[in-house]
Structure formats: C-alpha cells, structure tokens
Scaffold this motif. Structure first.
Motif, mmCIF file in Angstrom:
data_model
loop_
_atom_site.group_PDB
_atom_site.id
_atom_site.type_symbol
_atom_site.label_atom_id
_atom_site.label_comp_id
_atom_site.label_asym_id
_atom_site.label_seq_id
_atom_site.Cartn_x
_atom_site.Cartn_y
_atom_site.Cartn_z
ATOM 1 N N ARG A 190 0.832 -1.201 0.000
ATOM 2 C CA ARG A 190 0.000 0.000 0.000
ATOM 3 C C ARG A 190 0.869 1.253 0.000
ATOM 4 N N TYR A 191 1.967 1.221 0.747
ATOM 5 C CA TYR A 191 2.862 2.383 0.752
ATOM 6 C C TYR A 191 3.534 2.570 -0.606
ATOM 7 N N CYS A 192 3.862 1.479 -1.266
ATOM 8 C CA CYS A 192 4.440 1.585 -2.608
ATOM 9 C C CYS A 192 3.448 2.254 -3.557
ATOM 10 N N PHE A 193 2.179 1.913 -3.402
ATOM 11 C CA PHE A 193 1.116 2.528 -4.193
ATOM 12 C C PHE A 193 0.990 4.017 -3.867
ATOM 13 N N LEU A 194 0.941 4.356 -2.590
ATOM 14 C CA LEU A 194 0.749 5.737 -2.180
ATOM 15 C C LEU A 194 1.918 6.629 -2.595
ATOM 16 N N ILE A 195 3.115 6.123 -2.419
ATOM 17 C CA ILE A 195 4.305 6.909 -2.785
ATOM 18 C C ILE A 195 4.391 7.051 -4.301
ATOM 19 N N SER A 196 4.094 5.978 -5.028
ATOM 20 C CA SER A 196 4.116 6.035 -6.493
ATOM 21 C C SER A 196 3.103 7.052 -7.001
ATOM 22 N N LEU A 197 1.901 7.027 -6.434
ATOM 23 C CA LEU A 197 0.863 7.958 -6.845
ATOM 24 C C LEU A 197 1.258 9.395 -6.529
ATOM 25 N N THR A 198 1.809 9.613 -5.350
ATOM 26 C CA THR A 198 2.214 10.963 -4.951
ATOM 27 C C THR A 198 3.279 11.523 -5.884
ATOM 28 N N ILE A 199 4.276 10.722 -6.200
ATOM 29 C CA ILE A 199 5.350 11.183 -7.084
ATOM 30 C C ILE A 199 4.832 11.427 -8.487
ATOM 31 N N TRP A 200 3.893 10.599 -8.944
ATOM 32 C CA TRP A 200 3.321 10.845 -10.270
ATOM 33 C C TRP A 200 2.536 12.162 -10.274
ATOM 34 N N LEU A 201 1.770 12.408 -9.226
ATOM 35 C CA LEU A 201 0.997 13.650 -9.143
ATOM 36 C C LEU A 201 1.917 14.865 -9.115
ATOM 37 N N GLU A 202 3.057 14.730 -8.457
ATOM 38 C CA GLU A 202 3.989 15.849 -8.333
ATOM 39 C C GLU A 202 4.807 16.068 -9.595
ATOM 40 N N GLN A 203 5.262 14.952 -10.202
ATOM 41 C CA GLN A 203 6.246 15.080 -11.279
ATOM 42 C C GLN A 203 5.855 14.392 -12.584
ATOM 43 N N GLY A 204 4.828 13.562 -12.548
ATOM 44 C CA GLY A 204 4.420 12.861 -13.762
ATOM 45 C C GLY A 204 5.378 11.764 -14.171
ATOM 46 N N ILE A 205 6.119 11.208 -13.211
ATOM 47 C CA ILE A 205 7.084 10.154 -13.508
ATOM 48 C C ILE A 205 6.820 8.929 -12.637
ATOM 49 N N LEU A 206 7.440 7.833 -13.013
ATOM 50 C CA LEU A 206 7.330 6.596 -12.244
ATOM 51 C C LEU A 206 8.372 6.580 -11.135
ATOM 52 N N ALA A 207 7.927 6.435 -9.908
ATOM 53 C CA ALA A 207 8.859 6.327 -8.775
ATOM 54 C C ALA A 207 9.618 5.013 -8.874
ATOM 55 N N THR A 208 10.905 5.063 -8.700
ATOM 56 C CA THR A 208 11.703 3.853 -8.779
ATOM 57 C C THR A 208 11.633 3.052 -7.483
ATOM 58 N N HIS A 209 12.044 1.811 -7.585
ATOM 59 C CA HIS A 209 12.144 0.924 -6.428
ATOM 60 C C HIS A 209 13.050 1.539 -5.365
ATOM 61 N N GLU A 210 14.170 2.111 -5.824
ATOM 62 C CA GLU A 210 15.132 2.709 -4.899
ATOM 63 C C GLU A 210 14.563 3.945 -4.202
ATOM 64 N N THR A 211 13.795 4.743 -4.950
ATOM 65 C CA THR A 211 13.211 5.955 -4.376
ATOM 66 C C THR A 211 12.230 5.621 -3.257
ATOM 67 N N ILE A 212 11.374 4.638 -3.500
ATOM 68 C CA ILE A 212 10.381 4.258 -2.498
ATOM 69 C C ILE A 212 11.063 3.673 -1.266
ATOM 70 N N ALA A 213 12.075 2.845 -1.485
ATOM 71 C CA ALA A 213 12.809 2.269 -0.354
ATOM 72 C C ALA A 213 13.457 3.371 0.482
ATOM 73 N N GLU A 214 13.994 4.375 -0.194
ATOM 74 C CA GLU A 214 14.642 5.486 0.512
ATOM 75 C C GLU A 214 13.630 6.272 1.340
#
Length: 234
Positions: free
Chosen positions: A99-123
């Motif tokens: 669920r956190y991977c989903f939430l962080i991915s969605l947030t980054i897409w809303l902010e920047q329009g890009i796909l959050a990487t595995h490394e970014t979410i882990a960080e």
C-alpha cells in the motif's frame, strides 16, 4: 540428571522460546498497526485528487509528512525484527508495504508525472532497496504490486478529470499507463498473484483509452498537445 528432569528442561526451554516469539509477534503487530493507520490517513487525504484540482499539491505535501512518520515506524520495525527472521515475519507487513508503494508512487506521479523507482520508495521508507537473504528490505514484488495498484487510481482520475473539464490529464495518464503496461510486458512474472494483478492492467488501459477516444470524437482534446512520451524515471 534423571531422564525426567532432562525432559522437563527440554520442554522448559521450548516454552521460553515460544514466549519470546509471542512477545516479538505482539511487538510487530503493534508497530504495524501504527504504520498501517498512517497509510489509511494518507489514502483518505489523496482522495481529494478526484474532485479538487487545486487541492492536489497541498495533499501531496500532507502525505509527504505522513511518509516521514511511516519511515520512523519502519525504523522501529527494523529494530524489532532480527535480520535472520525477516522472511519468517514478512507476511505481517507485506500488504501494508504494498500500500505504501502505491501511495508513494501515486504521490510522485501527481507531483512530477514520472514513475517512482524501487530505490526511491525504499529510501522514503528508510529501508534497503537491495534484495537480501537476511535483513529488512523492500521486495521487488511488493514494489511492482504497488505500481499496479496505482493504475486503477489513475484510471479513475482520468474519468474524474474530464468531469472537471480537464481534458489534458487523461492524455497524460493514458501515455503513462501504456508505458507502465509495456514495461510489465518485459517481465516473466512467476508470482501468481502479481501476474493476476498485471492481467487486470489491460482493463485499466482499455478504460483510459475509451476516455481519450470519447474526448477525441467530441473534439475536446487539446490541439497543441506536446509530442513525446511521458518521462519515466529510470
């Protein structure tokens, strides 16, 4: 030592191990409950994206603050779980982490329009991105499931954006989701649940395409839509 005393000692040791494990399970449960509650708060805050364009960026800022709290929770979880026992207890936080991977991915897409990487979410969660035999880390499968969970939310956003008169966002979402779909097609998925989730992605792609097609035949698409693909973070 008599045989009876020896047997008693063996089972006393077993009981001690059982008690220690039960204490650890309870500690993990309490920590996960707190972290999971934070994710539910973030989910509620992000619902604003479907009815208030002006509220998207403030919502992203609020959930970023919640992610910091979640990071602290994952820090406690790392301290509580022995490195060698990661896989023994993993099921207790797996769905929550997806669920956190989903939430962080969605947030980054809303902010920047890009796909959050595995490394970014882990960080952001404060855990290792490296797959390890022992130790706390972010499983790639959990990351991929989080990305797949994001796509239905973007599909819903495409529809709701049209009702707000935003005809550019469905195009942006369509390009992005199609790129994600193409990326998943490069994978030879072994996880049955992950593969089933990916199978459902084609329906989201179709739904978004129908929105874009409807805009097209109604002549509502922006005329000066910039060419090129939506950027995807490597």
């Amino acid at each position: 030592m008599s045989e009876n005393l020896r047997i008693n000692q063996i089972f006393s040791d077993f009981q001690k191990q059982i008690d220690e494990e039960q204490e650890l399970r309870e500690a993990i449960r309490v920590i996960c409950k707190d972290i999971d509650q934070i994710s539910r708060e973030a989910t509620t805050i992000l619902q604003v994206i479907h009815h208030n364009e002006a509220g998207i960026m403030p919502a992203c800022q609020k959930v970023r603050e919640l992610f910091e709290k979640a990071r602290e929770g994952y820090g406690k979880l790392k301290e509580a779980v022995p490195a060698k026992d990661y896989y023994k207890y993993q099921d207790r936080w797996r769905i929550m982490t997806q669920r956190y991977c989903f939430l962080i991915s969605l947030t980054i897409w809303l902010e920047q329009g890009i796909l959050a990487t595995h490394e970014t979410i882990a960080e952001i969660l404060g855990i290792s991105a490296v797959e390890e035999k022992e130790g706390f880390h972010l499983d790639i499968e959990d990351y991929l499931l989080g990305v797949l969970l994001m796509c239905p939310e973007l599909s819903r956003l495409a529809v709701n954006a049209v009702t707000r008169g935003d005809y550019n966002k469905p195009l942006q979402i369509s390009k992005f989701v199609m790129e994600v779909n193409a990326g998943f097609r490069l994978l030879n998925l072994k996880n049955d649940f992950l593969r089933k989730r990916f199978d459902g992605l084609k329906y989201e792609v179709k739904k978004i395409e129908e929105v874009v097609y409807d805009l097209s035949i109604r002549g509502l698409l922006p005329r000066n839509e910039p060419e090129g693909e939506v950027p995807v973070q490597a």
